[in-house]
Design a protein around this motif. Structure first.
Motif, mmCIF file in Angstrom:
data_model
loop_
_atom_site.group_PDB
_atom_site.id
_atom_site.type_symbol
_atom_site.label_atom_id
_atom_site.label_comp_id
_atom_site.label_asym_id
_atom_site.label_seq_id
_atom_site.Cartn_x
_atom_site.Cartn_y
_atom_site.Cartn_z
ATOM 1 N N VAL A 86 76.236 -31.466 47.399
ATOM 2 C CA VAL A 86 75.083 -31.266 48.275
ATOM 3 C C VAL A 86 75.455 -30.162 49.248
ATOM 4 O O VAL A 86 76.519 -30.203 49.865
ATOM 5 N N GLU A 87 74.608 -29.164 49.365
ATOM 6 C CA GLU A 87 74.914 -28.025 50.228
ATOM 7 C C GLU A 87 74.536 -28.344 51.668
ATOM 8 O O GLU A 87 73.481 -28.932 51.931
ATOM 9 N N SER A 88 75.380 -27.965 52.600
ATOM 10 C CA SER A 88 75.087 -28.129 54.024
ATOM 11 C C SER A 88 75.084 -26.761 54.690
ATOM 12 O O SER A 88 75.905 -25.893 54.361
ATOM 13 N N THR A 89 74.170 -26.577 55.625
ATOM 14 C CA THR A 89 74.041 -25.298 56.306
ATOM 15 C C THR A 89 73.460 -25.518 57.687
ATOM 16 O O THR A 89 72.768 -26.506 57.939
ATOM 17 N N GLU A 90 73.758 -24.596 58.593
ATOM 18 C CA GLU A 90 73.167 -24.623 59.928
ATOM 19 C C GLU A 90 72.207 -23.461 60.149
ATOM 20 O O GLU A 90 71.783 -23.204 61.265
ATOM 21 N N ARG A 91 71.827 -22.788 59.057
ATOM 22 C CA ARG A 91 70.943 -21.628 59.152
ATOM 23 C C ARG A 91 69.524 -21.998 58.713
ATOM 24 O O ARG A 91 69.317 -22.399 57.558
ATOM 25 N N PRO A 92 68.525 -21.851 59.588
ATOM 26 C CA PRO A 92 67.138 -22.139 59.185
ATOM 27 C C PRO A 92 66.638 -21.209 58.087
ATOM 28 O O PRO A 92 65.854 -21.642 57.232
ATOM 29 N N ALA A 140 64.735 -20.437 52.517
ATOM 30 C CA ALA A 140 64.884 -19.831 51.194
ATOM 31 C C ALA A 140 65.095 -20.897 50.124
ATOM 32 O O ALA A 140 64.577 -20.782 49.010
ATOM 33 N N GLY A 141 65.832 -21.956 50.478
ATOM 34 C CA GLY A 141 66.076 -23.016 49.506
ATOM 35 C C GLY A 141 64.817 -23.771 49.122
ATOM 36 O O GLY A 141 64.567 -24.019 47.933
ATOM 37 N N ILE A 142 64.010 -24.147 50.102
ATOM 38 C CA ILE A 142 62.802 -24.902 49.765
ATOM 39 C C ILE A 142 61.771 -24.004 49.087
ATOM 40 O O ILE A 142 60.931 -24.497 48.315
ATOM 41 N N LEU A 143 61.818 -22.690 49.331
ATOM 42 C CA LEU A 143 60.936 -21.779 48.609
ATOM 43 C C LEU A 143 61.334 -21.651 47.146
ATOM 44 O O LEU A 143 60.518 -21.242 46.312
ATOM 45 N N GLU A 144 62.587 -21.979 46.821
ATOM 46 C CA GLU A 144 63.031 -21.995 45.429
ATOM 47 C C GLU A 144 62.721 -23.303 44.733
ATOM 48 O O GLU A 144 62.913 -23.425 43.525
ATOM 49 N N GLY A 145 62.281 -24.322 45.507
ATOM 50 C CA GLY A 145 61.976 -25.615 44.903
ATOM 51 C C GLY A 145 63.011 -26.672 45.180
ATOM 52 O O GLY A 145 63.028 -27.706 44.520
ATOM 53 N N ARG A 146 63.870 -26.438 46.173
ATOM 54 C CA ARG A 146 64.862 -27.443 46.541
ATOM 55 C C ARG A 146 64.313 -28.319 47.652
ATOM 56 O O ARG A 146 63.258 -28.064 48.228
ATOM 57 N N VAL A 147 65.070 -29.371 47.985
ATOM 58 C CA VAL A 147 64.687 -30.320 49.014
ATOM 59 C C VAL A 147 65.702 -30.233 50.140
ATOM 60 O O VAL A 147 66.916 -30.261 49.899
ATOM 61 N N ALA A 148 65.229 -30.120 51.370
ATOM 62 C CA ALA A 148 66.092 -30.103 52.545
ATOM 63 C C ALA A 148 66.055 -31.467 53.211
ATOM 64 O O ALA A 148 64.999 -32.108 53.299
ATOM 65 N N THR A 164 72.346 -33.760 64.474
ATOM 66 C CA THR A 164 73.341 -32.872 63.880
ATOM 67 C C THR A 164 72.692 -31.537 63.573
ATOM 68 O O THR A 164 71.523 -31.478 63.177
ATOM 69 N N PRO A 165 73.416 -30.425 63.739
ATOM 70 C CA PRO A 165 72.851 -29.118 63.414
ATOM 71 C C PRO A 165 72.996 -28.734 61.953
ATOM 72 O O PRO A 165 72.580 -27.630 61.573
ATOM 73 N N PHE A 166 73.576 -29.600 61.137
ATOM 74 C CA PHE A 166 73.806 -29.262 59.733
ATOM 75 C C PHE A 166 72.774 -29.962 58.860
ATOM 76 O O PHE A 166 72.648 -31.185 58.881
ATOM 77 N N THR A 167 72.043 -29.171 58.097
ATOM 78 C CA THR A 167 71.000 -29.650 57.202
ATOM 79 C C THR A 167 71.518 -29.642 55.774
ATOM 80 O O THR A 167 72.236 -28.723 55.368
ATOM 81 N N LEU A 168 71.148 -30.666 55.005
ATOM 82 C CA LEU A 168 71.554 -30.776 53.610
ATOM 83 C C LEU A 168 70.463 -30.211 52.706
ATOM 84 O O LEU A 168 69.276 -30.298 53.019
ATOM 85 N N MET A 169 70.885 -29.653 51.570
ATOM 86 C CA MET A 169 69.948 -29.186 50.558
ATOM 87 C C MET A 169 70.395 -29.655 49.182
ATOM 88 O O MET A 169 71.588 -29.619 48.868
#
Length: 524
Positions: free
Chosen positions: A255-261, A266-274, A280-285
């Motif tokens: 599961v990818e984690s990121t702190e960049r909006p 970009a991930g959800i525009l590709e069809g992923r789920v956030a 926490t400032p880290f979001t999973l994708m």
């Protein structure tokens, strides 16, 4: 009359048998008796000194009322100006059959209000930072949105910095993080699906995805895995990451984690789920592919020739970070013929006087460097970087002069460290750091044969991994030629016409064809 600083007489709270027990207050109704309702709340929060009970009178009938809130979780200026002030001015008005609907409609000046019917709802509203209004003779309570707990401002990302691109990062406030995504994805199809996880912490979790782009089976799978979580607390998104991944025993992040909006958008525009987690400032994708951990956000902000060149360097350094120490040990121990004779003589003469075999040298230097890196992270920021750099220089030089390690080994370890820093994702870099020791042992015992066996086992493992049912090595294995334009090289934006084949299966097209720039025709 009580004021907002008056302490409430203590009552014994009912003894509970642990957090596994369902809420004892779900069936306790809010009644028309103000004394009964306040007594119940006092019994629940009897040990809490930050609970404020403020009594006042409403209307010409002088209706006894209370507002209840938690100091520090509530904006007291909002409470005074938009709740107490308008209600206490009602002494000139006769309130006929007061109800919370009338009060909320005509007198409460905040945006969010909810009628509450049970003691459990009152408790949840208070713990979320809301203010609760109770009135004599009214069998309902009113939850008023007055959250005002402290939060960190939006700053530049700490772990994913870029030269060109947005400089905003997520914060610990869930509402701020949702707003940062909505600023970038302005469509009504952007869905924010809220959940509560954690029996004690009751952490708010939000699923973000674009309806019509994401695969509905993926959404259902993510929901099912989150709903299966039954724990006391969720204090960070890493808790959820470990509880929803496909293979919990693998070193590789699934599961990818990121702190960049911008990366989440970009991930959800590709069809992923956030998966956004409050606090926490880290979001999973999800899903996450291995190739995505080797890509940086800046790859999409620089022009594609530069991005492609940088990716080649990054993949080369990825291999160096994994295999350079083990290859050096294997060559100097077993396969002397693989090295030019002058270089072999140079390494052999440099190693004379060192009391340890090459593999022991490598382990000493690798463990020392990992300790210095960890110390640099844990120390205060003002001294951490200086300590790690000075420590590496001093210890490396002193070890060479004392004859504990050879200069060639210091060079190999330093180059390996530099290569490991080129991996954009910290979670993947940590996996490579651990695997490096395994390959080092295989190279010391079996030489190149051990390294090849290790690579074979690693490839079998990585190929068998799944992230929410998606093969981890996609689009390399299984091979998807239409998706290879964003793996080793990055195709220009005018050629990125479709979304990845295993994401966004409901809507593959993301831009028009024939967007390639053309120079204007010259006048004849």
């Amino acid at each position: 009359m009580r004021n907002n600083m008056t302490r409430i007489p203590l009552h014994k709270r009912p003894k509970q048998n642990g957090c596994n027990e369902p809420s004892k207050y779900a069936d306790v109704e809010v009644t028309s008796s103000l004394h009964h309702n306040i007594t119940n709340l006092e019994a629940v929060f009897h040990h809490s000194s930050d609970i404020v009970f403020r009594e006042f009178l409403v209307g010409e009938q002088q209706i006894r009322s209370y507002i209840v809130y938690i100091q520090g979780m509530t904006d007291e200026k909002t409470v005074n100006e938009y709740i107490l002030d308008p209600l206490m001015r009602l002494h000139r008005i006769y309130v006929d059959e007061p109800s919370m609907t009338v009060i909320a409609k005509y007198f409460i000046r905040t945006g969010e209000t909810n009628e509450l019917s049970t003691l459990a709802e009152l408790i949840d509203a208070l713990l979320e930072g809301n203010t609760v209004l109770l009135m004599e003779g009214v069998p309902k309570a009113l939850g008023i949105g007055t959250q005002g707990f402290p939060s960190r401002d939006v700053t530049e990302p700490e772990t994913e910095s870029v030269v060109r691109g947005p400089r905003e990062s997520f914060t610990e406030n869930l509402n701020d993080n949702i707003a940062l995504i909505r600023r970038r994805v302005k469509t009504s199809d952007l869905i924010m699906d809220k959940l509560i996880i954690g029996r004690i912490t009751k952490t708010k979790v939000t699923l973000a995805y674009i309806y019509g782009v994401v695969d509905e089976k993926l959404i259902q799978e993510v929901r099912d895995r989150l709903n299966r979580i039954d724990v006391d607390s969720v204090l960070d998104s890493s808790y959820i990451e470990e509880l929803i991944e496909d293979n919990p025993y693998s070193l590789f992040p699934q599961v990818e984690s990121t702190e960049r909006p911008d990366k989440v958008a970009a991930g959800i525009l590709e069809g992923r789920v956030a998966i956004l987690v409050d606090g926490t400032p880290f979001t999973l994708m999800a899903p996450a592919l291995m190739i995505q951990f080797l890509q940086s956000s800046e790859d999409y902000y620089q022009r594609y020739p530069f991005t492609t060149a940088v990716r080649f360097i990054r993949y080369l350094f990825f291999i160096i970070a994994l295999l350079l120490p083990s290859t050096f040990v294997a060559v100097t121990t077993f396969h002397h013929e693989m090295m030019p004779t002058p270089l072999l003589i140079s390494f052999t003469s440099a190693h004379q006087g060192v009391p340890f075999p090459t593999v022991v040298e490598a382990f000493i230097m690798e463990v020392t460097f990992e300790a210095l890196r960890e110390a640099g992270v844990r120390l205060p920021r003002t001294v951490g970087q200086a300590i790690s750099i000075v420590g590496a220089l001093v210890i490396g030089q002193a070890a060479v002069e004392a004859g504990i390690v050879s200069p060639a080994m210091v060079i190999v370890v330093a180059l390996t460290a530099i290569a490991s820093f080129s991996i954009p994702a910290y979670s993947l870099g940590f996996a490579i750091r651990l695997l490096r020791f395994g390959f080092l042992l295989l190279g010391a015992v079996l030489g190149f044969y051990g390294i090849l066996l290790g690579l074979l086992g690693l490839m079998i493992h990585v190929t068998s991994l799944r992230s929410f049912g998606v093969p981890y090595l996609t689009p390399v294995a299984p091979f998807k030629i239409q998706d290879m334009k964003d793996v080793i090289m990055r195709a220009p934006w005018w050629n990125m016409t479709t979304r990845p084949s295993l994401f966004g299966m409901n809507n593959r097209r993301r831009q028009k064809f024939f967007l390639k720039p053309r120079p204007p025709k010259q006048n004849q």
